[in-house]
Write an enzyme that holds these catalytic residues in place. Structure first.
Site: not given
Length: 168
Positions: A117, A136
Site C-alpha cells: 500500500d 484496493d
C-alpha cells in the site's frame, strides 16, 4: 465474459505496474515517504498483512495463505455469478475491475508476503494515517458497480422492456 477478462487484465496490469514503479523504481520501501501534492496526495509505504485497514493482520504465514485463498475463492465466485446472471456491459466491467484488483493483491501476498500500500490522501486538516493502492480502489469500485449493475435477470430485463412497449 470477454469484457470481464480484458477489464480485469488491464486493472491487474495497472496495479502491478504502479506498485513496481513506486516500490522499486522510486524506492519507497527504503524512503518510506514521498510528498507528491501535500497534503492531498502523498506516497507512504505500508505493508498490509491483513485486509482493509490492517484488520486480521498477523505475522502468521497461515493467515497470508487464508487471505490468498479467500481472494481467489471470491474472484471465482464473482465470475461464476456473472456468468450465470449475464448482467450486461457494466456488470461485466464491474466484475473485471473487482477481480483484477483482487488478483493484484494476491500477487503481492505471494511475492512479498503482504500487500504493498502506498497511496495516502488527506484533506481539510484531517490527517489520514492509512495507505491504499490501485487494487484496493478497484475492489471498492468493482463491488459498488456489481451492486448497481446486477440484480436483474435477462427475463426481468426483457419482460420490463415488453411491459414498457405495452404501456403498462
Amino acid at each position: 465474459m470477454r469484457l470481464t477478462f480484458w477489464t480485469g487484465f488491464w486493472v491487474f496490469l495497472i496495479d502491478q505496474i504502479s506498485k513496481y514503479v513506486v516500490v522499486h523504481m522510486l524506492d519507497l520501501q527504503t524512503r518510506k515517504a514521498i510528498d507528491v501534492v501535500p497534503p492531498f496526495l502523498n506516497l507512504r509505504m505500508a505493508w498490509n498483512e491483513g485486509i482493509n485497514f490492517g484488520l486480521f493482520s498477523t505475522d502468521s504465514n497461515t493467515m497470508r495463505w487464508i487471505l490468498i485463498g479467500f481472494a481467489l475463492a471470491l474472484s471465482v465466485g464473482v465470475l461464476i455469478w456473472i456468468a450465470r446472471e449475464a448482467p450486461g456491459k457494466w456488470g461485466y466491467v464491474s466484475a473485471g475491475i473487482l477481480v483484477g484488483g483482487a488478483l493484484g493483491n494476491v500477487i503481492d501476498r505471494i511475492l512479498y508476503g503482504a500487500v504493498a500500500d502506498f497511496l495516502n490522501m488527506s484533506c481539510c486538516g484531517i490527517d489520514n494515517p492509512y495507505a491504499f493502492n490501485v487494487a484496493d480502489i478497484a475492489i471498492f469500485v468493482g463491488a459498488i458497480g456489481l451492486i448497481l449493475f446486477t440484480g436483474e435477470t435477462k427475463e426481468t430485463r426483457s419482460s420490463s422492456k415488453v411491459a414498457g412497449k405495452n404501456g403498462t
